[in-house]
Design an enzyme around this catalytic site. Structure first.
Site, PDB file in Angstrom:
ATOM      1  N   ALA A 132      26.870   6.856  13.257  1.00  0.00           N
ATOM      2  CA  ALA A 132      27.275   5.990  12.141  1.00  0.00           C
ATOM      3  C   ALA A 132      27.752   6.819  10.952  1.00  0.00           C
ATOM      4  CB  ALA A 132      26.093   5.128  11.720  1.00  0.00           C
TER       5      ALA A 132
ATOM      6  N   ASP B 155      33.139   6.052  10.804  1.00  0.00           N
ATOM      7  CA  ASP B 155      34.069   4.933  10.628  1.00  0.00           C
ATOM      8  C   ASP B 155      33.312   3.809   9.926  1.00  0.00           C
ATOM      9  OD1 ASP B 155      36.164   3.199  10.711  1.00  0.00           O
ATOM     10  OD2 ASP B 155      36.127   2.874  12.880  1.00  0.00           O
TER      11      ASP B 155
ATOM     12  N   ASN C 185      25.763  14.843   2.311  1.00  0.00           N
ATOM     13  CA  ASN C 185      26.434  13.670   1.743  1.00  0.00           C
ATOM     14  C   ASN C 185      25.446  12.828   0.962  1.00  0.00           C
ATOM     15  OD1 ASN C 185      26.099  10.678   2.866  1.00  0.00           O
ATOM     16  ND2 ASN C 185      25.624  12.079   4.562  1.00  0.00           N
TER      17      ASN C 185
ATOM     18  N   GLY D 274      25.779   6.839  -0.281  1.00  0.00           N
ATOM     19  CA  GLY D 274      25.097   5.644  -0.792  1.00  0.00           C
ATOM     20  C   GLY D 274      25.722   4.347  -0.307  1.00  0.00           C
ATOM     21  N   PHE D 275      26.043   4.283   1.002  1.00  0.00           N
ATOM     22  CA  PHE D 275      26.533   3.043   1.622  1.00  0.00           C
ATOM     23  C   PHE D 275      27.774   2.474   0.930  1.00  0.00           C
ATOM     24  CE2 PHE D 275      21.992   1.809   3.236  1.00  0.00           C
ATOM     25  CZ  PHE D 275      22.149   2.625   4.337  1.00  0.00           C
TER      26      PHE D 275
ATOM     27  N   ASN E 287      19.031   0.578   9.800  1.00  0.00           N
ATOM     28  CA  ASN E 287      19.026   1.934   9.244  1.00  0.00           C
ATOM     29  C   ASN E 287      18.194   1.959   7.969  1.00  0.00           C
ATOM     30  OD1 ASN E 287      19.551   4.406   8.098  1.00  0.00           O
ATOM     31  ND2 ASN E 287      21.637   3.893   7.518  1.00  0.00           N
TER      32      ASN E 287
ATOM     33  N   SER F  89      18.469   6.242   5.604  1.00  0.00           N
ATOM     34  CA  SER F  89      19.416   6.958   4.738  1.00  0.00           C
ATOM     35  C   SER F  89      18.688   7.420   3.482  1.00  0.00           C
ATOM     36  CB  SER F  89      20.573   6.049   4.345  1.00  0.00           C
ATOM     37  OG  SER F  89      21.283   6.661   3.291  1.00  0.00           O
TER      38      SER F  89
ATOM     39  N   ASN G 166      20.097   8.140   0.720  1.00  0.00           N
ATOM     40  CA  ASN G 166      20.980   8.019  -0.437  1.00  0.00           C
ATOM     41  C   ASN G 166      20.932   6.680  -1.159  1.00  0.00           C
ATOM     42  OD1 ASN G 166      21.967  10.657  -0.051  1.00  0.00           O
ATOM     43  ND2 ASN G 166      23.197   9.891   1.655  1.00  0.00           N
ATOM     44  N   THR G 167      20.053   5.803  -0.722  1.00  0.00           N
ATOM     45  CA  THR G 167      19.809   4.564  -1.452  1.00  0.00           C
ATOM     46  C   THR G 167      18.339   4.631  -1.859  1.00  0.00           C
ATOM     47  OG1 THR G 167      21.490   3.341  -0.221  1.00  0.00           O
ATOM     48  CG2 THR G 167      19.770   2.031  -1.276  1.00  0.00           C
TER      49      THR G 167
ATOM     50  N   LYS H 276      16.906   3.229  13.424  1.00  0.00           N
ATOM     51  CA  LYS H 276      17.252   4.637  13.185  1.00  0.00           C
ATOM     52  C   LYS H 276      16.281   5.241  12.176  1.00  0.00           C
ATOM     53  CE  LYS H 276      21.175   7.609  12.136  1.00  0.00           C
ATOM     54  NZ  LYS H 276      22.629   7.634  11.992  1.00  0.00           N
TER      55      LYS H 276
ATOM     56  N   THR I 203      17.958  11.476  14.867  1.00  0.00           N
ATOM     57  CA  THR I 203      17.548  11.039  13.557  1.00  0.00           C
ATOM     58  C   THR I 203      18.748  10.930  12.616  1.00  0.00           C
ATOM     59  OG1 THR I 203      17.351  13.263  12.606  1.00  0.00           O
ATOM     60  CG2 THR I 203      15.399  12.345  13.701  1.00  0.00           C
ATOM     61  N   ASN I 204      18.449  10.444  11.414  1.00  0.00           N
ATOM     62  CA  ASN I 204      19.398  10.460  10.306  1.00  0.00           C
ATOM     63  C   ASN I 204      19.422  11.862   9.681  1.00  0.00           C
ATOM     64  OD1 ASN I 204      21.046   9.475   8.081  1.00  0.00           O
ATOM     65  ND2 ASN I 204      20.212   7.452   8.540  1.00  0.00           N
ATOM     66  N   THR I 205      20.004  12.000   8.521  1.00  0.00           N
ATOM     67  CA  THR I 205      20.098  13.292   7.823  1.00  0.00           C
ATOM     68  C   THR I 205      18.748  13.653   7.183  1.00  0.00           C
ATOM     69  OG1 THR I 205      20.832  12.130   5.844  1.00  0.00           O
ATOM     70  CG2 THR I 205      22.543  12.988   7.293  1.00  0.00           C
TER      71      THR I 205
ATOM     72  N   TYR J 206      28.274  13.598  14.647  1.00  0.00           N
ATOM     73  CA  TYR J 206      29.236  13.376  13.570  1.00  0.00           C
ATOM     74  C   TYR J 206      29.688  14.715  12.976  1.00  0.00           C
ATOM     75  CZ  TYR J 206      31.112  11.595   9.079  1.00  0.00           C
ATOM     76  OH  TYR J 206      31.895  11.319   7.985  1.00  0.00           O
TER      77      TYR J 206
HETATM   78  C1  FMN Z   1      29.291  11.681   5.673  1.00  0.00           C
HETATM   79  C2  FMN Z   1      28.179  11.054   6.459  1.00  0.00           C
HETATM   80  C3  FMN Z   1      27.938   9.689   6.325  1.00  0.00           C
HETATM   81  C4  FMN Z   1      26.903   9.093   7.049  1.00  0.00           C
HETATM   82  N1  FMN Z   1      26.684   7.737   6.938  1.00  0.00           N
HETATM   83  C5  FMN Z   1      25.702   7.145   7.685  1.00  0.00           C
HETATM   84  C6  FMN Z   1      25.475   5.742   7.628  1.00  0.00           C
HETATM   85  O1  FMN Z   1      26.187   4.984   6.949  1.00  0.00           O
HETATM   86  N2  FMN Z   1      24.459   5.226   8.380  1.00  0.00           N
HETATM   87  C7  FMN Z   1      23.660   6.025   9.173  1.00  0.00           C
HETATM   88  O2  FMN Z   1      22.745   5.530   9.843  1.00  0.00           O
HETATM   89  N3  FMN Z   1      23.865   7.356   9.246  1.00  0.00           N
HETATM   90  C8  FMN Z   1      24.862   7.923   8.532  1.00  0.00           C
HETATM   91  N4  FMN Z   1      25.065   9.277   8.631  1.00  0.00           N
HETATM   92  C9  FMN Z   1      24.168  10.083   9.503  1.00  0.00           C
HETATM   93  C10 FMN Z   1      24.765  10.340  10.874  1.00  0.00           C
HETATM   94  O3  FMN Z   1      24.977   9.132  11.573  1.00  0.00           O
HETATM   95  C11 FMN Z   1      23.827  11.261  11.710  1.00  0.00           C
HETATM   96  O4  FMN Z   1      22.606  10.591  11.909  1.00  0.00           O
HETATM   97  C12 FMN Z   1      23.558  12.589  11.022  1.00  0.00           C
HETATM   98  O5  FMN Z   1      24.721  13.054  10.355  1.00  0.00           O
HETATM   99  C13 FMN Z   1      23.092  13.662  12.003  1.00  0.00           C
HETATM  100  O6  FMN Z   1      24.040  13.918  13.006  1.00  0.00           O
HETATM  101  P1  FMN Z   1      25.085  15.153  12.930  1.00  0.00           P
HETATM  102  O7  FMN Z   1      24.278  16.383  12.637  1.00  0.00           O
HETATM  103  O8  FMN Z   1      25.759  15.152  14.263  1.00  0.00           O
HETATM  104  O9  FMN Z   1      26.025  14.825  11.830  1.00  0.00           O
HETATM  105  C14 FMN Z   1      26.098   9.887   7.913  1.00  0.00           C
HETATM  106  C15 FMN Z   1      26.357  11.265   8.037  1.00  0.00           C
HETATM  107  C16 FMN Z   1      27.384  11.851   7.337  1.00  0.00           C
HETATM  108  C17 FMN Z   1      27.637  13.324   7.493  1.00  0.00           C
END
Ligand code: FMN
Length: 347
Positions: free
Chosen positions: A62, A65, A111, A114-115, A170, A173, A175-176, A207, A235-237, A305
Site C-alpha cells: 500500500a 498507488d 515518509n 499522513g494519508f 491499517n 501508520s 504518520n497520523t 496490517k 509490517t508497516n514502516t 514498495y
Molecule cells: C511513501 C510510502 C507511503 C506509504 N503509504 C502507506 C499507506 O498508505 N498505507 C499502508 O498501510 N502502508 C503504507 N506504506 C508502507 C508500505 O506499504 C510498506 O508496509 C512499508 O514501506 C515496508 O515495505 P518496503 O520496505 O518494501 O517499502 C507506505 C510506504 C511508503 C514508502
C-alpha cells in the site's frame, strides 16, 4: 532496451524531489512507458491467500498507488496482487511537504505523508471501473480530523467492499497522530468488530507495525483470531532509526526499505507461532532471496514498495522468477510448501 531506458529513467528521477519523482513514475505507468510482462506465474508460484487465487505471491504494498490511478498497468507489471490506498472517508491533503525522503546509502526511505488521498468515493469509483487483472485490495485509513477514527474504517469498508478483493485495516501508520493506539487490545477488537459487521463477503486483512513488543504482538494475534481476520500484513514502516548512514536519517516519519528487513521478519515469524491466520510479509524486500526468506519465516505471500524506488518495476518479475528458481532448487513443489519452514531462525 527496456532495462536501459528504466535505468536512465531512474537516474533522472533520483535528481528531482522524491514526491515529484513518484508522481512522474505514476504518469509513466499510465502512459505505458514501464515494463508490463503480465503477471508472472508457474505451477510452483501459484498460490492462494485468504481464498484469493494469486498467480504468484509477490504483491505491491500500500501507499504506492494511493489513489488507484494506475491499477491496470500495475496489474501487468508482474505482481501477483496489488494493494492501493490508503483511502480515508473524506479527501485530505496530508502533511506539509517535503514529506518523502530518499536514504540512498541505506536503500531506504522515510515518509510522513499522513494519508494524503482523494477520498473513498473517488478511489472506489476507480476500483469499480477496473478491468480484469490480478486481485486488488484497498488499504483503509482514518481522517486526521475525524472524531471517531474506528468508525472511519467501517465507512470506507461499506463503500468499497463490493469493488475490492480484500480490504486492509491499517492501524499501523506512524504518520497520523495516535492512530497506532488503535492497535491496543480493546480498541482493536472494537474497531475490527465494526469493520467485520459491514464487510459483506470481502476478506478483511489487518496490517501491523514492526515496533510492537512481543506481548503486544500476542494481543494482536488474539484479537485477530477472535475477530475472524483473513490475513495479517507484517509490517508497516518503523519509527526505529538504527544503523542509518544517510543525511536524512533524522527526518520524522516511518522508515522503510533495507533497514526494516530483519525487524519486520522477526515480527512475522513471531506472529506465525501465535496464529494460523495466513500472513503477508512486508519490509525491505529487494531480491528473490528476501522474498523467499519471508516465506520461509512464515509468510504465505509478500509485498514490497521501497525497493522499487531504487530498482524500478522490472525487479518485480525478476523477484517472482527468481523465487520460482529458489523453490525448485530446494525441492518445494509449491510456495505453500515452503511457508514457515525456517521460522526458527527468526525467533
Ligand atoms: C511513501 C510510502 C507511503 C506509504 N503509504 C502507506 C499507506 O498508505 N498505507 C499502508 O498501510 N502502508 C503504507 N506504506 C508502507 C508500505 O506499504 C510498506 O508496509 C512499508 O514501506 C515496508 O515495505 P518496503 O520496505 O518494501 O517499502 C507506505 C510506504 C511508503 C514508502
Amino acid at each position: 532496451m527496456t532495462a536501459l531506458l528504466e535505468r536512465l529513467g531512474l537516474a533522472g528521477l533520483h535528481k528531482i524531489d522524491p514526491e515529484a519523482a513518484h508522481g512522474l513514475a505514476i504518469r509513466a505507468l499510465q502512459m505505458g512507458l514501464t515494463p508490463t510482462p503480465g503477471p508472472v506465474t508457474s505451477p510452483r508460484l501459484k498460490t492462494t491467500l485468504a481464498g484469493l487465487d494469486l498467480p504468484n505471491p509477490v504483491g505491491l504494498a500500500a501507499g504506492f498507488d494511493k489513489n488507484a490511478t494506475a491499477i491496470a498497468p500495475l496489474s501487468r507489471a508482474g505482481f501477483g496482487f496489488i494493494e492501493v490506498g490508503a483511502a480515508t472517508p473524506l479527501p485530505q491533503p496530508g502533511n506539509p511537504k517535503p514529506r518523502l525522503f530518499r536514504l540512498t546509502e541505506d536503500r531506504a526511505a522515510i515518509n510522513r505523508f499522513g494519508f494524503n488521498n482523494e477520498g473513498m468515493e473517488a478511489i472506489t469509483a476507480r476500483l469499480a471501473r477496473r478491468g480484469a487483472g490480478v486481485p486488488v485490495g484497498l488499504n483503509l485509513g482514518a481522517n486526521k480530523t475525524s472524531t471517531d477514527r474506528a468508525a472511519d474504517f467501517a465507512k470506507v469498508m461499506t463503500v468499497a467492499r463490493d469493488h475490492v478483493d480484500f480490504a486492509t485495516v491499517n492501524v499501523s501508520s506512524p504518520n497520523t497522530e495516535k492512530l497506532r493506539d488503535l492497535q491496543g487490545k480493546a480498541a482493536l477488537a472494537a474497531l475490527l468488530d465494526g469493520v467485520m459487521d459491514v464487510r459483506g463477503a470481502t476478506p478483511v486483512f489487518l496490517k501491523i507495525a514492526p515496533d510492537l513488543t512481543p506481548d503486544e504482538i500476542e494481543d494482536v494475534a488474539d484479537v485477530a483470531n477472535s475477530a475472524g481476520v483473513a490475513a495479517i500484513i507484517a509490517t508497516n514502516t518503523t519509527l526505529g532509526r538504527g544503523g542509518l548512514k544517510s543525511s536524512h536519517k533524522g527526518e520524522a516519519g516511518g522508515l522503510s526499505g533495507a533497514p526494516l528487513f530483519d525487524k519486520s521478519t522477526r515480527v512475522l515469524a513471531r506472529l506465525s507461532t501465535m496464529t494460523d491466520i495466513p500472513l503477508v510479509g512486508v519490509g525491505g524486500i529487494a531480491t528473490a532471496e528476501h522474498a523467499y526468506a519471508k516465506i520461509r519465516a512464515g509468510a504465505s505471500a509478500v509485498q514490497l514498495y521501497t525497493a522499487l524506488v531504487y530498482g524500478g518495476l522490472s525487479m518485480v518479475s525478476d523477484i517472482a522468477t527468481g523465487l520460482d528458481g529458489l523453490l525448485a532448487r530446494d525441492g518445494f513443489a509449491t510456495v505453500a510448501d515452503a511457508v514457515g519452514t525456517n521460522k526458527e531462525d527468526w525467533l
